[in-house]
Write a protein that holds these residues in place. Structure first.
Motif, PDB file in Angstrom:
ATOM      1  N   HIS A 139       0.833  -1.207   0.000  1.00  0.00           N
ATOM      2  CA  HIS A 139       0.000   0.000   0.000  1.00  0.00           C
ATOM      3  C   HIS A 139       0.869   1.260   0.000  1.00  0.00           C
ATOM      4  O   HIS A 139       0.497   2.277  -0.573  1.00  0.00           O
ATOM      5  N   SER A 140       2.031   1.190   0.635  1.00  0.00           N
ATOM      6  CA  SER A 140       2.865   2.389   0.758  1.00  0.00           C
ATOM      7  C   SER A 140       3.634   2.722  -0.517  1.00  0.00           C
ATOM      8  O   SER A 140       3.948   3.883  -0.751  1.00  0.00           O
ATOM      9  N   TYR A 141       3.952   1.739  -1.362  1.00  0.00           N
ATOM     10  CA  TYR A 141       4.758   2.018  -2.556  1.00  0.00           C
ATOM     11  C   TYR A 141       4.096   3.029  -3.491  1.00  0.00           C
ATOM     12  O   TYR A 141       4.741   4.008  -3.892  1.00  0.00           O
ATOM     13  N   PRO A 142       2.821   2.867  -3.856  1.00  0.00           N
ATOM     14  CA  PRO A 142       2.189   3.898  -4.688  1.00  0.00           C
ATOM     15  C   PRO A 142       2.109   5.251  -3.974  1.00  0.00           C
ATOM     16  O   PRO A 142       2.170   6.303  -4.620  1.00  0.00           O
ATOM     17  N   ALA A 143       1.986   5.226  -2.645  1.00  0.00           N
ATOM     18  CA  ALA A 143       1.931   6.488  -1.899  1.00  0.00           C
ATOM     19  C   ALA A 143       3.260   7.236  -2.005  1.00  0.00           C
ATOM     20  O   ALA A 143       3.272   8.464  -2.162  1.00  0.00           O
ATOM     21  N   TYR A 144       4.376   6.513  -1.926  1.00  0.00           N
ATOM     22  CA  TYR A 144       5.683   7.153  -2.083  1.00  0.00           C
ATOM     23  C   TYR A 144       5.843   7.713  -3.487  1.00  0.00           C
ATOM     24  O   TYR A 144       6.369   8.819  -3.676  1.00  0.00           O
ATOM     25  N   ILE A 145       5.383   6.978  -4.476  1.00  0.00           N
ATOM     26  CA  ILE A 145       5.448   7.464  -5.858  1.00  0.00           C
ATOM     27  C   ILE A 145       4.608   8.722  -6.003  1.00  0.00           C
ATOM     28  O   ILE A 145       5.025   9.697  -6.638  1.00  0.00           O
ATOM     29  N   LEU A 146       3.421   8.721  -5.401  1.00  0.00           N
ATOM     30  CA  LEU A 146       2.550   9.899  -5.456  1.00  0.00           C
ATOM     31  C   LEU A 146       3.226  11.111  -4.818  1.00  0.00           C
ATOM     32  O   LEU A 146       3.153  12.228  -5.347  1.00  0.00           O
ATOM     33  N   LEU A 147       3.884  10.923  -3.684  1.00  0.00           N
ATOM     34  CA  LEU A 147       4.607  12.032  -3.042  1.00  0.00           C
ATOM     35  C   LEU A 147       5.681  12.596  -3.967  1.00  0.00           C
ATOM     36  O   LEU A 147       5.819  13.817  -4.092  1.00  0.00           O
ATOM     37  N   ILE A 148       6.423  11.728  -4.624  1.00  0.00           N
ATOM     38  CA  ILE A 148       7.480  12.175  -5.536  1.00  0.00           C
ATOM     39  C   ILE A 148       6.887  12.932  -6.717  1.00  0.00           C
ATOM     40  O   ILE A 148       7.372  14.009  -7.078  1.00  0.00           O
ATOM     41  N   VAL A 149       5.818  12.404  -7.308  1.00  0.00           N
ATOM     42  CA  VAL A 149       5.182  13.065  -8.451  1.00  0.00           C
ATOM     43  C   VAL A 149       4.637  14.433  -8.044  1.00  0.00           C
ATOM     44  O   VAL A 149       4.783  15.420  -8.771  1.00  0.00           O
ATOM     45  N   THR A 150       4.025  14.522  -6.876  1.00  0.00           N
ATOM     46  CA  THR A 150       3.492  15.801  -6.405  1.00  0.00           C
ATOM     47  C   THR A 150       4.616  16.794  -6.148  1.00  0.00           C
ATOM     48  O   THR A 150       4.495  17.976  -6.484  1.00  0.00           O
ATOM     49  N   LEU A 151       5.709  16.332  -5.584  1.00  0.00           N
ATOM     50  CA  LEU A 151       6.856  17.214  -5.348  1.00  0.00           C
ATOM     51  C   LEU A 151       7.430  17.722  -6.671  1.00  0.00           C
ATOM     52  O   LEU A 151       7.745  18.907  -6.802  1.00  0.00           O
ATOM     53  N   VAL A 152       7.539  16.857  -7.654  1.00  0.00           N
ATOM     54  CA  VAL A 152       8.018  17.278  -8.980  1.00  0.00           C
ATOM     55  C   VAL A 152       7.061  18.300  -9.581  1.00  0.00           C
ATOM     56  O   VAL A 152       7.505  19.315 -10.151  1.00  0.00           O
ATOM     57  N   GLN A 153       5.756  18.071  -9.441  1.00  0.00           N
ATOM     58  CA  GLN A 153       4.782  19.020  -9.958  1.00  0.00           C
ATOM     59  C   GLN A 153       4.937  20.378  -9.268  1.00  0.00           C
ATOM     60  O   GLN A 153       4.891  21.423  -9.920  1.00  0.00           O
ATOM     61  N   LEU A 154       5.116  20.364  -7.968  1.00  0.00           N
ATOM     62  CA  LEU A 154       5.282  21.618  -7.232  1.00  0.00           C
ATOM     63  C   LEU A 154       6.530  22.366  -7.702  1.00  0.00           C
ATOM     64  O   LEU A 154       6.491  23.578  -7.933  1.00  0.00           O
ATOM     65  N   ILE A 155       7.626  21.649  -7.858  1.00  0.00           N
ATOM     66  CA  ILE A 155       8.871  22.281  -8.329  1.00  0.00           C
ATOM     67  C   ILE A 155       8.669  22.876  -9.716  1.00  0.00           C
ATOM     68  O   ILE A 155       9.100  24.006  -9.983  1.00  0.00           O
ATOM     69  N   GLN A 156       7.994  22.155 -10.594  1.00  0.00           N
ATOM     70  CA  GLN A 156       7.748  22.673 -11.944  1.00  0.00           C
ATOM     71  C   GLN A 156       6.862  23.916 -11.910  1.00  0.00           C
ATOM     72  O   GLN A 156       7.102  24.873 -12.652  1.00  0.00           O
ATOM     73  N   LEU A 157       5.850  23.911 -11.068  1.00  0.00           N
ATOM     74  CA  LEU A 157       4.973  25.084 -10.980  1.00  0.00           C
ATOM     75  C   LEU A 157       5.702  26.287 -10.402  1.00  0.00           C
ATOM     76  O   LEU A 157       5.444  27.422 -10.808  1.00  0.00           O
ATOM     77  N   ILE A 158       6.606  26.069  -9.474  1.00  0.00           N
ATOM     78  CA  ILE A 158       7.376  27.177  -8.908  1.00  0.00           C
ATOM     79  C   ILE A 158       8.286  27.784  -9.966  1.00  0.00           C
ATOM     80  O   ILE A 158       8.497  29.000  -9.992  1.00  0.00           O
ATOM     81  N   ARG A 159       8.774  26.963 -10.874  1.00  0.00           N
ATOM     82  CA  ARG A 159       9.677  27.441 -11.930  1.00  0.00           C
ATOM     83  C   ARG A 159       8.949  28.231 -13.008  1.00  0.00           C
ATOM     84  O   ARG A 159       9.565  29.011 -13.733  1.00  0.00           O
ATOM     85  N   VAL A 160       7.635  28.043 -13.140  1.00  0.00           N
ATOM     86  CA  VAL A 160       6.833  28.742 -14.144  1.00  0.00           C
ATOM     87  C   VAL A 160       6.552  30.157 -13.647  1.00  0.00           C
ATOM     88  O   VAL A 160       6.646  30.450 -12.458  1.00  0.00           O
ATOM     89  N   ASP A 161       6.161  31.011 -14.548  1.00  0.00           N
ATOM     90  CA  ASP A 161       5.785  32.380 -14.193  1.00  0.00           C
ATOM     91  C   ASP A 161       4.765  32.366 -13.060  1.00  0.00           C
ATOM     92  O   ASP A 161       3.680  31.821 -13.189  1.00  0.00           O
ATOM     93  N   ARG A 162       5.117  32.967 -11.936  1.00  0.00           N
ATOM     94  CA  ARG A 162       4.283  32.894 -10.724  1.00  0.00           C
ATOM     95  C   ARG A 162       2.924  33.573 -10.882  1.00  0.00           C
ATOM     96  O   ARG A 162       1.966  33.178 -10.243  1.00  0.00           O
ATOM     97  N   THR A 163       2.808  34.586 -11.706  1.00  0.00           N
ATOM     98  CA  THR A 163       1.520  35.267 -11.830  1.00  0.00           C
ATOM     99  C   THR A 163       0.488  34.381 -12.509  1.00  0.00           C
ATOM    100  O   THR A 163      -0.698  34.486 -12.233  1.00  0.00           O
ATOM    101  N   ARG A 164       0.917  33.484 -13.382  1.00  0.00           N
ATOM    102  CA  ARG A 164      -0.034  32.615 -14.070  1.00  0.00           C
ATOM    103  C   ARG A 164      -0.385  31.378 -13.271  1.00  0.00           C
ATOM    104  O   ARG A 164      -1.437  30.798 -13.458  1.00  0.00           O
ATOM    105  N   SER A 165       0.507  30.938 -12.396  1.00  0.00           N
ATOM    106  CA  SER A 165       0.294  29.656 -11.730  1.00  0.00           C
ATOM    107  C   SER A 165       0.217  29.768 -10.209  1.00  0.00           C
ATOM    108  O   SER A 165       0.425  28.778  -9.524  1.00  0.00           O
ATOM    109  N   GLU A 166      -0.097  30.953  -9.692  1.00  0.00           N
ATOM    110  CA  GLU A 166      -0.128  31.131  -8.240  1.00  0.00           C
ATOM    111  C   GLU A 166      -1.162  30.221  -7.576  1.00  0.00           C
ATOM    112  O   GLU A 166      -0.860  29.552  -6.588  1.00  0.00           O
ATOM    113  N   LEU A 167      -2.370  30.167  -8.120  1.00  0.00           N
ATOM    114  CA  LEU A 167      -3.400  29.307  -7.545  1.00  0.00           C
ATOM    115  C   LEU A 167      -2.975  27.841  -7.624  1.00  0.00           C
ATOM    116  O   LEU A 167      -3.056  27.105  -6.649  1.00  0.00           O
TER     117      LEU A 167
END
Length: 108
Positions: free
Chosen positions: A24-52
């Motif tokens: 049960h925990s393996y997909p959860a760890y993968i989900l955490l990694i994917v969410t962290l990557v998504q957050l990093i990518q959104l921070i790198r994008v223009d903040r005014t367009r992706s603030e929400l």
């Protein structure tokens, strides 16, 4: 593997709880990694367009970490009913956060 329905008289199904906790925990760890990557990518994008979207993904990550903490705690304590209930509540919160994430990152 246990009586999650709230019926204390329901029998366990005989599955090895410790093994299934790991599965049960393996997909959860993968989900955490994917969410962290998504957050990093959104921070790198223009903040005014992706603030929400950035805020939504940040809180999704916080909810995932809280859910993981509850899951680890309940596994270590032998799956007490109160923590099972909190973990089920956390699953509901995550589903709503995933939906919010989907809508926020697709907003124009």
């Amino acid at each position: 593997a246990g009586p999650h329905s709230g019926d204390a008289q329901s029998a366990r199904n005989g599955l090895d709880l410790e093994v299934w906790q790991h599965y049960h925990s393996y997909p959860a760890y993968i989900l955490l990694i994917v969410t962290l990557v998504q957050l990093i990518q959104l921070i790198r994008v223009d903040r005014t367009r992706s603030e929400l979207a950035t805020r939504v993904v940040f809180w999704l990550l916080i909810a995932e970490l809280a859910q993981a903490g509850i899951g680890v705690l309940q596994a270590r304590l032998g799956v007490p009913p109160l923590l099972v209930g909190l973990h089920m509540l956390g699953a509901s919160v995550l589903i709503s956060m995933f939906t919010f994430n989907f809508l926020a990152t697709r907003a124009k």
